[in-house]
Write a protein that holds these residues in place. Structure first.
Motif, PDB file in Angstrom:
ATOM      1  N   UNK A 186       0.832  -1.204   0.087  1.00 13.63           N
ATOM      2  CA  UNK A 186      -0.044   0.030  -0.158  1.00 13.63           C
ATOM      3  C   UNK A 186       0.820   1.177   0.101  1.00 13.63           C
ATOM      4  N   UNK A 187       1.982   1.264   1.042  1.00 14.53           N
ATOM      5  CA  UNK A 187       2.873   2.415   0.893  1.00 14.53           C
ATOM      6  C   UNK A 187       3.551   2.685  -0.562  1.00 14.53           C
ATOM      7  N   UNK A 188       3.830   1.676  -1.234  1.00 12.63           N
ATOM      8  CA  UNK A 188       4.585   1.448  -2.386  1.00 12.63           C
ATOM      9  C   UNK A 188       3.982   2.057  -3.387  1.00 12.63           C
ATOM     10  N   UNK A 189       2.324   1.673  -3.412  1.00 16.24           N
ATOM     11  CA  UNK A 189       1.619   2.264  -4.424  1.00 16.24           C
ATOM     12  C   UNK A 189       1.185   3.872  -4.446  1.00 16.24           C
ATOM     13  N   UNK A 190       1.457   4.297  -3.307  1.00 16.70           N
ATOM     14  CA  UNK A 190       1.042   5.594  -2.894  1.00 16.70           C
ATOM     15  C   UNK A 190       2.523   6.525  -3.193  1.00 16.70           C
TER      16      UNK A 190
ATOM     17  N   UNK B 135       6.002  -7.610  -2.349  1.00  7.09           N
ATOM     18  CA  UNK B 135       5.528  -8.794  -2.535  1.00  7.09           C
ATOM     19  C   UNK B 135       6.398 -10.030  -2.220  1.00  7.09           C
ATOM     20  N   UNK B 136       7.388  -9.764  -2.604  1.00  7.13           N
ATOM     21  CA  UNK B 136       8.461 -10.904  -2.202  1.00  7.13           C
ATOM     22  C   UNK B 136       8.730 -10.994  -0.686  1.00  7.13           C
ATOM     23  N   UNK B 137       8.904  -9.837  -0.010  1.00  3.84           N
ATOM     24  CA  UNK B 137       9.075  -9.791   1.238  1.00  3.84           C
ATOM     25  C   UNK B 137       7.737 -10.463   2.070  1.00  3.84           C
TER      26      UNK B 137
ATOM     27  N   UNK C  34       7.091   1.022  -8.973  1.00  3.80           N
ATOM     28  CA  UNK C  34       6.853  -0.343  -9.578  1.00  3.80           C
ATOM     29  C   UNK C  34       7.997  -1.577  -8.924  1.00  3.80           C
ATOM     30  N   UNK C  35       8.944  -1.009  -8.791  1.00  2.40           N
ATOM     31  CA  UNK C  35      10.136  -2.106  -8.492  1.00  2.40           C
ATOM     32  C   UNK C  35       9.890  -2.536  -6.752  1.00  2.40           C
ATOM     33  N   UNK C  36       9.352  -1.082  -6.116  1.00  2.00           N
ATOM     34  CA  UNK C  36       9.188  -1.514  -4.821  1.00  2.00           C
ATOM     35  C   UNK C  36       7.992  -2.438  -4.549  1.00  2.00           C
TER      36      UNK C  36
ATOM     37  N   UNK D 167      10.632   3.018   1.539  1.00  2.00           N
ATOM     38  CA  UNK D 167      11.266   2.265   0.586  1.00  2.00           C
ATOM     39  C   UNK D 167      11.740   2.699  -0.940  1.00  2.00           C
ATOM     40  N   UNK D 168      10.732   3.483  -1.365  1.00  2.00           N
ATOM     41  CA  UNK D 168      10.744   4.200  -2.594  1.00  2.00           C
ATOM     42  C   UNK D 168      11.558   5.488  -2.416  1.00  2.00           C
ATOM     43  N   UNK D 169      11.346   6.071  -1.394  1.00  2.00           N
ATOM     44  CA  UNK D 169      11.830   7.405  -1.246  1.00  2.00           C
ATOM     45  C   UNK D 169      13.488   7.405  -0.927  1.00  2.00           C
TER      46      UNK D 169
END
Length: 492
Positions: free
Chosen positions: A70-74, A405-407, A398-400, A126-128
């Protein structure tokens, strides 16, 4: 105001302050991942007032992965619309709230909600984190600064396990939550990143922020002007092709090549056991040591080795080529995992005498060393370097998502894997998956050490870079330009 006065605080120290804000957050992230290792151990005690079943335990350890999604999508929207600085600031709020709820929890539901809040904030960060650190840093410091993500992870894991060993789990939670408070303060004291300001057309603010981080010198001024010119050109191109732009992004090599590389990078990161080991250190090491070493002693032994190796990786990543560090770590990881599995198998068949049943500990520690030296720092280093500025937010998101998912998949399935095929079988699976990802990356990953972000962007676009060495008369002209800009700023 003279140029010397403007640089009273060295640019490196300003970059370090900004990076430290992100580092402190990543210390908290490492602690989030490792905390179940001590939390669950304490809650299993007979006198614990908060009781969990096996299903609760696996969800508490793995739900971070779902919340990360959810965080990655935002994150792409936030990074692009709100900026790196505000995204970093906002990411601290749910994590602080999550730790506050953790400390006050009276049942499994509160624990799961608190872990969900922590995971959401971690997804944003993670993305930032790699994007922010890369954009704060000068090329000569970028590798070391990006490697501090690995250092911060390892430090956070050590902190969580140490505090959880010495303190009651609620007290440990308060101490860990304080890292986010310090992170928020340092992030707030730092300016927005210059590349982001350039990407949204705030060119005057970009100049000021760039010189705040980098000072005044011919090389940095050259890099600044190329950054500004490239973004002015990019903005004009986007205006012309506004409606077709997003449809064609996915087909551009400067987007799909870095995206493919980072997908394999983050899958490698997870299937090598990077997040499984800190989450389940105690049961894993109990099996590996055969009970010859006390549980918490073996856990702290792993944490100290991981931390020391992460410190070493900061120097190694900055001095050696990225590919050399990564594939050295991959080879060490595969060999160590297979050797550990073999020794565990031989011990189960009674081929290893009782007094030597601890022998599998040696390749296991070599495995911790190899993955921490190469597989932990390089994906985060590369993540901050490979995406062009125009697609940096989208690419990181996208990569996050793949990372998240893998986490979830790897951590959620680990207890079942340990139970059904044993530690030795699980290690064989991790070794195989690590080898597959490493093989693809061997052919896909370019060398990025010592290159500016613009040079890396040009590589994926397949065009010749405009960056040229500044020397001789060109240097003198550049210095004159700097002085003119300084005088102009002073007048304003």
């Amino acid at each position: 105001m003279t140029e010397h006065a403007r640089q009273r605080v060295p640019p490196f120290m300003k970059q370090l302050m900004a990076v430290s804000g992100v580092m402190l957050y990543m210390v908290g992230t490492g602690a989030n991942i490792a905390y179940p290792g001590v939390l669950l151990q304490q809650l299993r005690q007979p006198d614990s007032v908060l009781k969990l079943n096996e299903e609760h335990e696996s969800w508490i350890a793995s739900i971070l992965g779902l919340a990360l999604i959810v965080g990655i999508l935002v994150a792409p929207f936030s990074l692009q619309k709100l900026g790196r600085r505000l995204t970093n600031q906002l990411s601290t709020l749910p994590t602080m709230g999550g730790w506050a709820l953790m400390v006050a929890a009276r049942g499994p539901t509160a624990l799961l909600i608190s872990r969900t809040l922590q995971g959401f904030g971690m997804g944003l960060q993670a993305a930032a984190a790699p994007v922010s650190i890369a954009e704060y840093s000068a090329p000569k410091h970028r590798g070391a600064f990006l490697a501090t993500i690995a250092f911060s992870f390892a430090l956070g894991m050590l902190v969580a396990h140490t505090l959880g060993t010495l303190l009651f789990w609620r007290s440990a939670g308060i101490a860990i939550g304080s890292f986010y408070v310090m992170s928020l303060i340092l992030i707030t004291l730092s300016p927005e990143t210059p590349p982001y300001l350039a990407s949204v057309g705030k060119f005057d603010e970009c100049r000021k922020a760039f010189r705040w981080f980098r000072g005044y010198n011919p090389a940095s001024e050259k890099e600044l002007e190329i950054l500004l010119n490239s973004q002015k050109q990019q903005k004009n191109e986007i205006k012309v092709t506004r409606y077709r732009h997003y449809r064609t992004v996915i087909l551009k090599p400067e987007f799909y090549k870095p995206t493919l590389i980072m997908m394999f990078m983050f899958v490698l990161f997870q299937v090598s056991g990077m997040t499984v080991v800190p989450s389940y250190t105690v049961p894993m090491m109990k099996e590996v040591t055969g009970g010859a070493i006390e549980d918490y002693t073996s856990m702290l032994m792993v944490d100290i080795l991981r931390f020391a190796t992460a410190v070493l990786s900061c120097f190694v990543v900055n001095r050696l080529n990225r590919r050399t560090v990564l594939f050295s770590g991959v080879i060490m990881t595969i060999v160590s995992l297979l050797l550990t599995a073999l020794l565990l198998y031989l011990r189960d068949l009674d081929y290893i005498p009782e007094e030597y049943k601890w022998i599998p500990v040696i390749p296991t520690l070599a495995y911790i060393f190899g993955k921490t030296l190469g597989i932990l720092p390089i994906p985060w280093t590369i993540a901050g370097e490979v995406f062009p500025l125009a697609y940096r937010s989208l690419g990181s998101g996208v990569t996050g998502l793949i990372l998240s998912l893998m986490f979830f998949v790897v951590v959620k399935t680990a207890p079942t894997s340990f139970r059904e095929i044993g530690i030795n079988g699980t290690f064989c699976v991790y070794a195989f998956c690590t080898g597959v990802c490493g093989s693809f990356l061997y052919f896909l990953l370019p060398e990025t050490k010592g290159k500016t972000l613009y040079e890396i962007e040009c590589h994926f676009k397949g065009i010749e870079c405009e960056m040229t060495k500044v020397d001789g008369t060109e240097s003198d002209k550049m210095l004159e330009l700097v002085k003119v800009e300084v005088d102009k700023d002073d007048g304003e």
